[in-house]
Motif scaffolding. Structure first.
Motif, PDB file in Angstrom:
ATOM      1  N   PRO A  93      68.876  49.115  32.747  1.00 46.47           N
ATOM      2  CA  PRO A  93      68.017  48.408  31.724  1.00 46.47           C
ATOM      3  C   PRO A  93      68.619  46.969  31.326  1.00 46.47           C
ATOM      4  O   PRO A  93      68.077  46.014  31.137  1.00 46.47           O
ATOM      5  CB  PRO A  93      67.930  49.191  30.617  1.00 46.47           C
ATOM      6  CG  PRO A  93      68.929  50.427  30.815  1.00 46.47           C
ATOM      7  CD  PRO A  93      69.196  50.524  31.913  1.00 46.47           C
ATOM      8  N   ASP A  94      70.328  46.998  31.289  1.00 45.36           N
ATOM      9  CA  ASP A  94      71.031  45.607  31.159  1.00 45.36           C
ATOM     10  C   ASP A  94      70.644  44.750  32.135  1.00 45.36           C
ATOM     11  O   ASP A  94      70.679  43.536  31.545  1.00 45.36           O
ATOM     12  CB  ASP A  94      72.640  45.988  30.946  1.00 45.36           C
ATOM     13  CG  ASP A  94      72.822  46.803  29.871  1.00 45.36           C
ATOM     14  OD1 ASP A  94      72.144  46.860  28.781  1.00 45.36           O
ATOM     15  OD2 ASP A  94      73.924  47.496  29.734  1.00 45.36           O
TER      16      ASP A  94
ATOM     17  N   ASP B  81      64.460  41.158  30.769  1.00 42.55           N
ATOM     18  CA  ASP B  81      62.916  40.629  30.744  1.00 42.55           C
ATOM     19  C   ASP B  81      61.966  41.292  31.419  1.00 42.55           C
ATOM     20  O   ASP B  81      60.595  41.320  31.120  1.00 42.55           O
ATOM     21  CB  ASP B  81      63.140  39.280  31.565  1.00 42.55           C
ATOM     22  CG  ASP B  81      64.106  38.162  30.989  1.00 42.55           C
ATOM     23  OD1 ASP B  81      64.385  38.310  29.858  1.00 42.55           O
ATOM     24  OD2 ASP B  81      64.735  37.355  31.661  1.00 42.55           O
ATOM     25  N   GLU B  82      62.302  42.270  32.520  1.00 40.86           N
ATOM     26  CA  GLU B  82      61.355  42.890  32.962  1.00 40.86           C
ATOM     27  C   GLU B  82      60.810  44.241  32.235  1.00 40.86           C
ATOM     28  O   GLU B  82      59.675  44.505  32.119  1.00 40.86           O
ATOM     29  CB  GLU B  82      61.766  43.630  34.497  1.00 40.86           C
ATOM     30  CG  GLU B  82      61.919  42.642  35.506  1.00 40.86           C
ATOM     31  CD  GLU B  82      63.272  41.908  35.662  1.00 40.86           C
ATOM     32  OE1 GLU B  82      64.049  42.181  34.459  1.00 40.86           O
ATOM     33  OE2 GLU B  82      63.447  41.194  36.427  1.00 40.86           O
ATOM     34  N   ILE B  83      61.538  44.763  31.456  1.00 40.85           N
ATOM     35  CA  ILE B  83      61.348  45.728  30.305  1.00 40.85           C
ATOM     36  C   ILE B  83      60.240  45.165  29.408  1.00 40.85           C
ATOM     37  O   ILE B  83      59.297  45.763  28.994  1.00 40.85           O
ATOM     38  CB  ILE B  83      62.544  46.338  29.842  1.00 40.85           C
ATOM     39  CG1 ILE B  83      63.330  47.198  30.772  1.00 40.85           C
ATOM     40  CG2 ILE B  83      62.075  47.217  28.451  1.00 40.85           C
ATOM     41  CD1 ILE B  83      64.775  47.866  30.387  1.00 40.85           C
ATOM     42  N   LEU B  84      60.778  44.154  28.757  1.00 38.26           N
ATOM     43  CA  LEU B  84      59.954  43.514  27.825  1.00 38.26           C
ATOM     44  C   LEU B  84      58.488  43.090  28.353  1.00 38.26           C
ATOM     45  O   LEU B  84      57.530  43.454  27.916  1.00 38.26           O
ATOM     46  CB  LEU B  84      60.737  41.969  27.296  1.00 38.26           C
ATOM     47  CG  LEU B  84      61.772  42.160  26.409  1.00 38.26           C
ATOM     48  CD1 LEU B  84      62.237  40.813  26.351  1.00 38.26           C
ATOM     49  CD2 LEU B  84      61.404  42.977  25.383  1.00 38.26           C
TER      50      LEU B  84
ATOM     51  N   GLY C 155      51.990  48.033  28.114  1.00 38.29           N
ATOM     52  CA  GLY C 155      51.854  49.500  27.911  1.00 38.29           C
ATOM     53  C   GLY C 155      52.481  50.355  28.767  1.00 38.29           C
ATOM     54  O   GLY C 155      52.351  51.449  28.876  1.00 38.29           O
ATOM     55  N   THR C 156      53.396  49.725  29.611  1.00 43.70           N
ATOM     56  CA  THR C 156      54.111  50.564  30.614  1.00 43.70           C
ATOM     57  C   THR C 156      55.175  51.375  30.159  1.00 43.70           C
ATOM     58  O   THR C 156      55.898  50.716  29.364  1.00 43.70           O
ATOM     59  CB  THR C 156      54.643  49.503  31.961  1.00 43.70           C
ATOM     60  OG1 THR C 156      53.365  48.974  32.230  1.00 43.70           O
ATOM     61  CG2 THR C 156      55.309  50.487  32.794  1.00 43.70           C
TER      62      THR C 156
END
Length: 370
Positions: free
Chosen positions: A51-52, A56-59, A65-66
């Motif tokens: 995740p670190d 950007d992809e996570i946001l 809603g993923t």
């Protein structure tokens, strides 16, 4: 949530998931995002173990809603009713992840190569047949209309009986290429075969494509008997970075493929398929041409024809989920490439290039001069 709940006919949208969003996973990520935005499916979940490196992809994913998971098995267990799982991961993860996804009831889109061994492919075939789901493979050129047009021409006898299939490519790679992960240049990882090399990774697209175009039927690849192979490593790796392969297809055509990551200069892939009545030239840089007897040359596609392949992979997946039968890379097509790589490593040992026959280039890349 995403706001997408149906496709206009009252049926719920297919629910898709992705394992990995960095590296080549970004290609799959963009395919899933674009088709989510178009309303073709719901991007339900993604597994992100770093995740670190993917903030950007996570946001971006959370905004539609993923749901994000750290472990793909937890994702498969929690997200009931997934229709498709995309697997752009390391080679040694292809088989276990594909088997787990099929067992969960999902269809699978897995990156190339399909698996590390023929035994693993047999496991995948059995699981696919038992589940009734599909497994599509990410050899992107097999999603191009031009590829299937060429195959049709060959089978129709447009260039006559195939006599020779030749491919060559030189894509230099620095040492950082082999240091970017824990499996680059490896024979196996954690007991699972990897056989990472130009022929099984970066340039595997073109080996598989040449075998497909030489295949005896529209939806099969050629089985290639290896007659001789020279394998070399200039880089400090377990496998090889340079290869010269000579073989013959079951149809009697000669087969040659030459590839390296340790050259001074780059040469984009070029393939030539020679028949008794003409030839097809496939060039990443110059496009596709058809050469007929009498010197007649027809340009079939301009340079850059490959650029649509990622979009077309997404289109094929949408069609497959809807019950269609689009042209795509199946297990059966990808299997012959796995067989070739397995036979190559079983019968031939890479030779290490001596220090006095290699040089270290300015980009920290070992080079075989000439």
């Amino acid at each position: 949530m995403s706001g997408f709940s149906g496709n206009g006919d009252g049926k719920p949208l297919p629910r898709v998931a992705l394992i990995g969003v960095t590296g080549y996973g970004k290609v799959h990520l963009n395919i899933l995002l674009s088709n989510h935005a178009a309303g073709h499916w719901q991007f339900a979940a993604a597994t992100i173990i770093n995740p670190d490196d993917a903030r950007d992809e996570i946001l971006r994913l959370e905004a539609i809603g993923t749901r994000i998971y750290r472990d793909y098995r937890a994702m498969l267990e929690t997200e009931e009713g997934l229709d498709l799982v995309c697997i752009p991961t390391a080679i040694h993860w292809h088989t276990p992840m594909t088997l787990d996804a099929l067992a969960s009831g999902a269809n699978v889109f897995v990156e190339k190569p399909l698996a590390g061994s023929v035994d693993e492919v047999e496991e995948i075939v059995a699981a696919r047949d038992q589940s009734g789901r599909f497994v599509a493979v990410g050899f992107q050129d097999l999603y191009l209309q031009q590829t299937w047009q060429l195959k049709d021409w060959i089978l129709e006898g447009k260039i006559g009986r195939l006599k020779c299939l030749k491919g060559i490519a030189s894509w230099p790679r620095p040492l950082s290429y082999y240091e970017r992960n824990g499996w680059a240049g490896k024979i196996q990882v954690n007991g699972r075969p990897v056989f990472d090399s130009p022929l099984n990774n970066a340039l595997s697209h073109f080996v598989n494509l040449l075998m497909f175009l030489g295949g005896p039927t529209r939806e099969s690849s050629a089985n290639v008997e290896i007659l001789d192979a020279k394998l070399y490593r200039a880089q400090p790796i377990e496998t090889f970075d340079t290869a010269s392969l000579q073989g013959r297809t079951e149809g009697g055509a000669d087969f040659f493929f030459h590839a390296t990551h340790s050259s001074e200069e780059a040469l984009d892939p070029v393939m030539r398929l020679e028949g008794e009545a003409g030839a097809i030239v496939w060039s990443l840089q110059d496009g596709l041409t058809l050469e007929m007897a009498g010197g007649v040359v027809e340009r079939v596609a301009e340079a850059g024809f490959q650029k649509a392949s990622h979009q077309l992979m997404g289109d094929a997946l949408v069609s497959l989920l809807a019950g269609g039968s689009p042209d795509h890379c199946s297990i059966e097509i990808a299997l012959e490439h796995v067989k070739l790589i397995a036979d190559l490593h079983r019968r031939f040992e890479p030779q290490t290039i001596p220090d006095d026959e290699r040089s270290l280039a300015s980009n920290a890349q070992w080079v075989i001069p000439g």
